[in-house]
Design an enzyme around this catalytic site. Structure first.
Site, PDB file in Angstrom:
ATOM      1  N   ARG A  53     -24.601 -48.026 -80.779  1.00  0.00           N
ATOM      2  CA  ARG A  53     -23.631 -47.983 -79.534  1.00  0.00           C
ATOM      3  C   ARG A  53     -21.974 -48.080 -79.962  1.00  0.00           C
ATOM      4  O   ARG A  53     -21.136 -48.458 -79.607  1.00  0.00           O
ATOM      5  CB  ARG A  53     -24.350 -48.906 -79.057  1.00  0.00           C
ATOM      6  CG  ARG A  53     -22.768 -49.474 -77.539  1.00  0.00           C
ATOM      7  CD  ARG A  53     -23.699 -50.269 -76.069  1.00  0.00           C
ATOM      8  NE  ARG A  53     -24.431 -51.084 -76.451  1.00  0.00           N
ATOM      9  CZ  ARG A  53     -24.435 -52.963 -76.654  1.00  0.00           C
ATOM     10  NH1 ARG A  53     -22.840 -52.607 -77.127  1.00  0.00           N
ATOM     11  NH2 ARG A  53     -24.949 -53.557 -77.602  1.00  0.00           N
ATOM     12  N   TYR A 106      -7.967 -35.238 -60.150  1.00  0.00           N
ATOM     13  CA  TYR A 106      -9.338 -34.529 -60.303  1.00  0.00           C
ATOM     14  C   TYR A 106     -10.055 -35.550 -59.944  1.00  0.00           C
ATOM     15  O   TYR A 106      -9.716 -36.999 -59.348  1.00  0.00           O
ATOM     16  CB  TYR A 106     -10.021 -34.441 -61.831  1.00  0.00           C
ATOM     17  CG  TYR A 106     -11.220 -34.422 -61.663  1.00  0.00           C
ATOM     18  CD1 TYR A 106     -12.229 -33.458 -60.982  1.00  0.00           C
ATOM     19  CD2 TYR A 106     -12.533 -36.088 -62.631  1.00  0.00           C
ATOM     20  CE1 TYR A 106     -13.233 -33.211 -61.956  1.00  0.00           C
ATOM     21  CE2 TYR A 106     -13.766 -35.445 -62.373  1.00  0.00           C
ATOM     22  CZ  TYR A 106     -14.342 -34.515 -62.263  1.00  0.00           C
ATOM     23  OH  TYR A 106     -15.317 -34.525 -61.987  1.00  0.00           O
ATOM     24  N   LYS A 202     -15.686 -29.646 -70.999  1.00  0.00           N
ATOM     25  CA  LYS A 202     -15.064 -29.039 -71.434  1.00  0.00           C
ATOM     26  C   LYS A 202     -14.365 -27.539 -72.266  1.00  0.00           C
ATOM     27  O   LYS A 202     -14.758 -27.700 -72.706  1.00  0.00           O
ATOM     28  CB  LYS A 202     -13.901 -29.053 -70.203  1.00  0.00           C
ATOM     29  CG  LYS A 202     -14.009 -29.858 -68.813  1.00  0.00           C
ATOM     30  CD  LYS A 202     -14.785 -29.035 -68.184  1.00  0.00           C
ATOM     31  CE  LYS A 202     -14.676 -30.397 -66.409  1.00  0.00           C
ATOM     32  NZ  LYS A 202     -15.509 -31.482 -66.605  1.00  0.00           N
TER      33      LYS A 202
HETATM   34  N1  PLP Z   1     -10.409 -34.587 -65.899  1.00  0.00           N
HETATM   35  C1  PLP Z   1     -10.467 -33.775 -65.334  1.00  0.00           C
HETATM   36  C2  PLP Z   1      -9.305 -33.055 -65.040  1.00  0.00           C
HETATM   37  C3  PLP Z   1     -11.462 -32.646 -65.298  1.00  0.00           C
HETATM   38  O1  PLP Z   1     -11.881 -31.793 -64.872  1.00  0.00           O
HETATM   39  C4  PLP Z   1     -13.389 -33.728 -65.376  1.00  0.00           C
HETATM   40  C5  PLP Z   1     -14.522 -33.094 -64.918  1.00  0.00           C
HETATM   41  O2  PLP Z   1     -14.582 -31.900 -64.129  1.00  0.00           O
HETATM   42  C6  PLP Z   1     -12.859 -35.016 -65.713  1.00  0.00           C
HETATM   43  C7  PLP Z   1     -11.934 -35.662 -66.271  1.00  0.00           C
HETATM   44  C8  PLP Z   1     -14.281 -35.657 -65.883  1.00  0.00           C
HETATM   45  O3  PLP Z   1     -14.657 -35.168 -66.721  1.00  0.00           O
HETATM   46  P1  PLP Z   1     -16.689 -35.387 -67.035  1.00  0.00           P
HETATM   47  O4  PLP Z   1     -17.218 -34.363 -66.124  1.00  0.00           O
HETATM   48  O5  PLP Z   1     -17.046 -35.425 -68.564  1.00  0.00           O
HETATM   49  O6  PLP Z   1     -16.768 -37.355 -66.560  1.00  0.00           O
END
Ligand code: PLP
Length: 386
Positions: A53, A106, A202
């Site tokens: 961890r 988001y 992503k």
């Molecule tokens: N930030 C953006 C711009 C996103 O598009 C996303 C997810 O779609 C996140 C943060 C969150 O990422 P995660 O789904 O890996 O927790």
């Protein structure tokens, strides 16, 4: 080294007999024979790992690689992009402050602020970060600023360079979510941001096969982020770290292809039946045209959106006619996918809130993949033909 070469080599130092590709080290715990040695490693005074961890060799490699690409001192890899955001925000603002944030955040980030941070005493001020007067007003009295390099879904590009200068002037730490651009196309720390984070799920991972996050900043800020990540158990597992680093190795070539394909698809969509408006930062009609060319001269990645006449029914008709493109509620993978913000990223908002952001029932978000641009364009042309 150029960014293309760094992407291939960052995070590793190979010596004689090193495996060329990193070993996967799933060990939850390492053994020691000397108490003093364990103590020194646990204090961070000697390199090594003792408990999974706290640290792990695969995670450490990924952290070093992303920190290198972003030009930051240290990185912290977390179990998701949301965990990266959470530990980064609390590292920069450990006590309740007013957070000035882009109003097109988001949805998960918006929920984190509204449902976890506001009840804990933080206040939020959501503004249009492309309006620099609103930015100047919003920074007064704020204790943390949060901006996304390319907004979701309408792909507007706030002037992070100016925002960083205003933030610095007011002594407000600025956290940038650089998920849509990746460190290949834009590096917020170079223009003065305090810290940068990614949903590595992503583009960094790039293959739609892992959930991960990374935050990068100064050693001091990252020490706070790491400590919180370790305490809350939101650190990244070895396999996901290994996969993310494997994905990252091709990030530079992927981002070039994503960018080239996206602008080609955006231009082609403009002439297709039923398409009322296309949103891509490089199109002449975009409010972000000049800022996007200045901040991201090599391309803006694979994201675009368009408004389809006929609302949900027309979107459903298009989906059922696709032969290659798929509907999926994520982005940044090698395959072209579309998402429908009304029921995906923006489902938590009221129709009025969506309308204020310009998201309607005909708005489609596209994550353009790395297939041949002609094939992607042909699939849209077929799906939208009358
Ligand atoms: N930030 C953006 C711009 C996103 O598009 C996303 C997810 O779609 C996140 C943060 C969150 O990422 P995660 O789904 O890996 O927790």
């Amino acid at each position: 080294m150029k960014q293309a070469s760094r992407t291939v080599h960052a995070g590793r130092e190979l010596v004689a007999r090193s495996p060329l590709a990193p070993d996967l080290s799933p060990a939850a715990v390492h053994v020691y024979t000397d108490l003093e040695d364990y103590d020194a490693v646990a204090r961070g005074e000697r390199p090594g790992h003792y408990y999974g961890r706290n640290s792990n060799s695969n995670r450490a490699m990924l952290e070093r690689a992303v920190a290198d690409l972003e030009g930051g001192e240290e990185g912290v890899a977390t179990a998701s992009g949301m965990a990266a955001l959470y530990v980064a925000m609390l590292a920069l603002a450990p006590k309740p402050v007013t957070i000035v944030a882009t109003r097109e955040l988001y949805g998960g980030t918006l929920a984190l602020i509204r449902q976890d941070l506001e009840p804990a005493g933080y206040e939020a001020n959501f503004i249009d970060m492309t309006d620099l007067d609103a930015v100047r007003r919003g920074m007064d009295g704020a204790g943390l600023a949060l901006v996304e390099t390319i907004t979701n879904p309408l792909c507007r590009v706030p002037d992070v360079e100016v925002i960083a200068a205003v933030a610095r002037d007011r002594g407000v730490p600025l956290l940038v979510d650089n998920t849509f651009a990746s460190p290949i196309l834009f590096r917020p720390l170079e223009v003065g941001a305090t810290a940068v984070m990614h949903s590595a799920t992503k583009y960094i991972g790039g293959h739609s096969d892992l959930i991960a996050g990374v935050v990068v900043g100064t050693a001091e800020a990252m020490s706070a982020a790491r400590a919180r990540s370790v305490r809350t158990g939101s650190t990244l597992g070895p396999f996901e770290a290994w996969l993310a680093l494997r994905g990252l190795r091709t990030l530079e070539v992927r981002m070039r292809r994503h960018s080239d394909n996206a602008i080609a698809v955006a231009r082609a969509l403009q002439g297709m039946p039923g398409v009322a408006r296309v949103h891509h930062p490089w199109l002449p009609g975009s409010v972000s045209h000049d800022v996007a060319h200045r901040l991201m001269p090599e391309g803006t990645g694979g994201m675009l959106a368009f408004d389809l006449n006929g609302g949900r029914e027309a979107v459903q008709r298009m989906l059922s006619r696709f032969q290659m493109v798929r509907f999926a509620a994520s982005l940044g993978g090698i395959e072209t996918t579309v998402s429908y913000p009304e029921i995906t990223s923006h489902r938590a908002l009221s129709p009025q809130e969506r309308a204020e952001l310009g998201v309607g029932s005909g708005t489609v978000r596209v994550s353009v993949g790395i297939e041949a641009a002609e094939d992607i364009v042909a699939d849209f042309a077929h799906a939208l033909s009358e």
